[in-house]
Design an enzyme around this catalytic site. Structure first.
Site, mmCIF file in Angstrom:
data_model
loop_
_atom_site.group_PDB
_atom_site.id
_atom_site.type_symbol
_atom_site.label_atom_id
_atom_site.label_comp_id
_atom_site.label_asym_id
_atom_site.label_seq_id
_atom_site.Cartn_x
_atom_site.Cartn_y
_atom_site.Cartn_z
ATOM 1 N N CYS A 263 24.477 -76.229 -64.048
ATOM 2 C CA CYS A 263 25.461 -76.361 -64.997
ATOM 3 C C CYS A 263 24.549 -76.742 -66.154
ATOM 4 C CB CYS A 263 26.548 -77.421 -64.507
ATOM 5 S SG CYS A 263 27.639 -76.806 -63.282
HETATM 6 N N1 LIG Z 1 28.566 -76.011 -59.047
HETATM 7 C C1 LIG Z 1 28.921 -76.726 -59.832
HETATM 8 O O1 LIG Z 1 28.575 -78.109 -59.500
HETATM 9 C C2 LIG Z 1 29.853 -76.479 -60.833
HETATM 10 C C3 LIG Z 1 30.596 -77.581 -61.502
HETATM 11 C C4 LIG Z 1 31.389 -77.173 -62.535
HETATM 12 C C5 LIG Z 1 31.522 -75.786 -62.933
HETATM 13 N N2 LIG Z 1 31.090 -74.855 -61.970
HETATM 14 C C6 LIG Z 1 31.286 -73.431 -62.634
HETATM 15 O O2 LIG Z 1 31.936 -73.002 -61.417
HETATM 16 C C7 LIG Z 1 31.461 -71.628 -61.419
HETATM 17 C C8 LIG Z 1 31.361 -71.027 -59.994
HETATM 18 O O3 LIG Z 1 30.031 -71.862 -59.524
HETATM 19 P P1 LIG Z 1 29.721 -72.211 -58.097
HETATM 20 O O4 LIG Z 1 28.866 -73.297 -58.269
HETATM 21 O O5 LIG Z 1 30.972 -72.602 -57.332
HETATM 22 O O6 LIG Z 1 29.002 -70.601 -57.666
HETATM 23 P P2 LIG Z 1 28.606 -70.533 -56.431
HETATM 24 O O7 LIG Z 1 27.477 -69.467 -56.467
HETATM 25 O O8 LIG Z 1 28.572 -71.607 -55.284
HETATM 26 O O9 LIG Z 1 29.800 -69.431 -55.754
HETATM 27 C C9 LIG Z 1 30.331 -68.311 -56.276
HETATM 28 C C10 LIG Z 1 30.777 -67.310 -55.096
HETATM 29 O O10 LIG Z 1 31.199 -66.301 -55.553
HETATM 30 C C11 LIG Z 1 31.223 -65.220 -54.886
HETATM 31 N N3 LIG Z 1 31.462 -63.982 -55.794
HETATM 32 C C12 LIG Z 1 30.498 -63.460 -56.570
HETATM 33 N N4 LIG Z 1 30.885 -62.262 -57.202
HETATM 34 C C13 LIG Z 1 32.268 -62.153 -56.489
HETATM 35 C C14 LIG Z 1 33.211 -61.445 -56.738
HETATM 36 N N5 LIG Z 1 33.101 -60.269 -57.652
HETATM 37 N N6 LIG Z 1 34.586 -61.368 -55.962
HETATM 38 C C15 LIG Z 1 34.574 -62.654 -55.369
HETATM 39 N N7 LIG Z 1 33.503 -63.480 -55.100
HETATM 40 C C16 LIG Z 1 32.444 -63.176 -55.830
HETATM 41 C C17 LIG Z 1 29.908 -65.201 -54.474
HETATM 42 O O11 LIG Z 1 29.460 -64.687 -53.162
HETATM 43 C C18 LIG Z 1 29.832 -66.862 -54.037
HETATM 44 O O12 LIG Z 1 30.098 -67.252 -53.044
HETATM 45 C C19 LIG Z 1 30.502 -71.430 -62.213
HETATM 46 O O13 LIG Z 1 30.701 -70.837 -63.579
HETATM 47 C C20 LIG Z 1 29.816 -72.628 -62.683
HETATM 48 O O14 LIG Z 1 29.140 -72.739 -63.976
HETATM 49 C C21 LIG Z 1 29.874 -75.306 -61.111
#
Ligand SMILES: NC(=O)c1ccc[n+]([C@@H]2O[C@H](COP(=O)([O-])OP(=O)(O)OC[C@H]3O[C@@H](n4cnc5c(N)ncnc54)[C@H](O)[C@@H]3O)[C@@H](O)[C@H]2O)c1
Length: 420
Positions: A263
């Site tokens: 992030c």
């Molecule tokens: N990780 C954090 O701490 C955090 C905190 C706040 C906000 N965010 C935001 O949340 C969002 C997600 O982040 P995350 O950390 O959970 O990501 P992540 O990489 O942990 O997980 C994302 C998942 O989405 C799946 N994916 C990809 N394409 C897909 C599709 N077309 N259909 C279904 N699934 C699909 C991937 O295989 C993966 O398992 C991002 O925008 C991030 O900036 C993350």
């Protein structure tokens, strides 16, 4: 034919899994959708791959049928609400890469049905929900705000944190219409204690970017002061501790080897990119990025100085143990970790680098080495995992460079410990 689900969570990651579990624990039936079959299989066996959610917490929800995972979007058509939590990275040119959101939206458009609620949670620039997501979903022939509800609700997950959870952290929601916001607030109200409504998805999108930019800028400020303190011979940690005694008007941020995680190093540049469309330069964001990106280089020179003065050794050929490589304590997440940059800088300078991390077994071609601090010319604390006994480390290691103040007062008093 399976029963319809209340909520589909698209993206089974750091954000999606805690959400899916929180909804299921609140009594909703939850379908998790991911494109990686191994991830889906693990979830359906009740095994969590996300450290914040234990398998003991996930398994009963799977066994009771409250939560199930699939790779098949067809089943999403049967859900009342759809929450999208897929990654939003930067491209190699450090520009927003929304291709994953767009791909998920295209899959969703094929199964979207009248009356559904769609909420985007992925962090992104203001306007994404209306300008990118909405047109793709409307290729279904359905109209946002009329046939289906559409909203943005930014995610605030902080991996490793236990005092605030998905349930207790307030949720901000902004809808394309007032009815969309109402519907989204109702959904989150089922599982999350506090919902805060804003007037538009753009306001909700910018809220998240303000939160992350606030962190990036304040970390940069304290990092810059750490560099100045090095020149002035002042202990930055003592100064931060002292300033933190002020009960109002100050918030504690600590210096470190650089930004990490999915992030803080990434999100502010989503705003920078969008601002250009308005002929506007987000100078705080750019400056913070510049200062924070410089930190691994500054840390390399600290390590070099420490070897020079503390061990009469050159960097070239020195045996260095990087202690802690995850981007923050007590988790195994390596995304954007400054340790990666530090390892590569030390290797390029000719050092013989190993690492030890209780949460990470491998980094590129390196495997986590056994924890034998006395066997190295220098131990560099990059991430201060709580599993390490830092008092004992000060006794055992020949030379320590402490980039996190993990060694505390004992490190300050020890001549062979050099702090950021
Ligand atoms: N990780 C954090 O701490 C955090 C905190 C706040 C906000 N965010 C935001 O949340 C969002 C997600 O982040 P995350 O950390 O959970 O990501 P992540 O990489 O942990 O997980 C994302 C998942 O989405 C799946 N994916 C990809 N394409 C897909 C599709 N077309 N259909 C279904 N699934 C699909 C991937 O295989 C993966 O398992 C991002 O925008 C991030 O900036 C993350």
């Amino acid at each position: 034919m399976n029963d319809p689900f209340d909520v589909a969570v698209i993206g089974a990651g750091y954000v999606g899994i805690p959400h899916a579990v929180t909804f299921a624990e609140a009594g909703c039936s939850v379908l998790v959708v991911d494109v990686v079959p191994e991830v889906v299989d693990r979830i359906n066996r009740g095994e969590s791959h996300i450290e914040d959610i234990s398998s003991e917490r996930l398994a009963p929800l799977v066994e009771s049928g409250k939560l199930r995972a699939t790779t098949d979007y067809a089943e999403v058509g049967g859900c009342d609400a759809v929450v999208i939590a897929v990654p939003t990275p930067l491209s190699r040119q450090r520009e927003p890469d929304l291709s994953i959101v767009e791909g998920a939206a295209r899959s969703l458009a094929q199964v979207l049905r009248k009356g559904q609620l769609v909420v985007l949670e992925s962090t992104t620039w203001p306007g994404t929900t209306r300008e990118v997501l909405m047109p793709i979903l409307e290729t279904s022939g359905l109209r946002a705000g009329e046939d289906f509800h559409l909203a943005f609700a930014p995610e605030r997950v902080d991996p490793g944190r236990t005092d605030w959870t998905t349930k207790t952290t307030p949720k901000v929601v902004g809808g394309i219409t007032a009815a969309c916001a109402e519907r989204a607030a109702e959904l989150y109200g089922r599982a999350i204690d506090t919902v805060h409504r804003v007037s538009t998805p753009e306001a909700a999108e910018l809220t998240k970017l303000l939160e992350n930019t606030f962190r990036s800028v304040n970390i940069a400020l304290v990092n810059e002061l750490a560099i100045l303190c090095d020149r002035m011979g002042i202990d930055i940690w003592e100064v931060v501790d002292a300033a933190s005694t002020k009960p109002f008007g100050f918030m504690r941020f600590t210096p470190g080897p650089g930004l990490g995680g999915h992030c803080i190093p990434v999100d502010p540049f989503y705003l920078t990119w969008k601002a250009r469309e308005f002929g506007f330069h987000t100078e705080f964001i750019e400056l913070a990025g510049k200062v924070n990106e410089e930190m691994p280089y500054f840390c390399r020179s600290l390590i070099s100085q420490a070897l020079n003065h503390g061990a009469q050794k050159a960097m070239k050929g020195a045996r260095i143990l990087v202690l802690g490589v995850a981007y923050k304590p007590d988790i195994g997440d390596m995304r954007e970790s400054p340790a990666l940059k530090i390892i590569s800088l030390l290797r390029n300078a000719g050092a013989d680098v190993s690492f030890h991390d209780p949460h990470v077994s491998r980094v590129d071609d390196l495997e986590s080495a056994p924890y034998e601090p006395g066997a190295y010319d220098c131990v560099v604390i990059v991430t201060d995992h709580s599993a390490i006994d830092y008092d004992a480390l000060v006794d055992e290691a020949k030379l320590v460079v402490d980039l996190r103040n993990a060694t505390g007062a004992k490190g300050t008093a020890a001549e062979h410990v050099f702090k950021l």
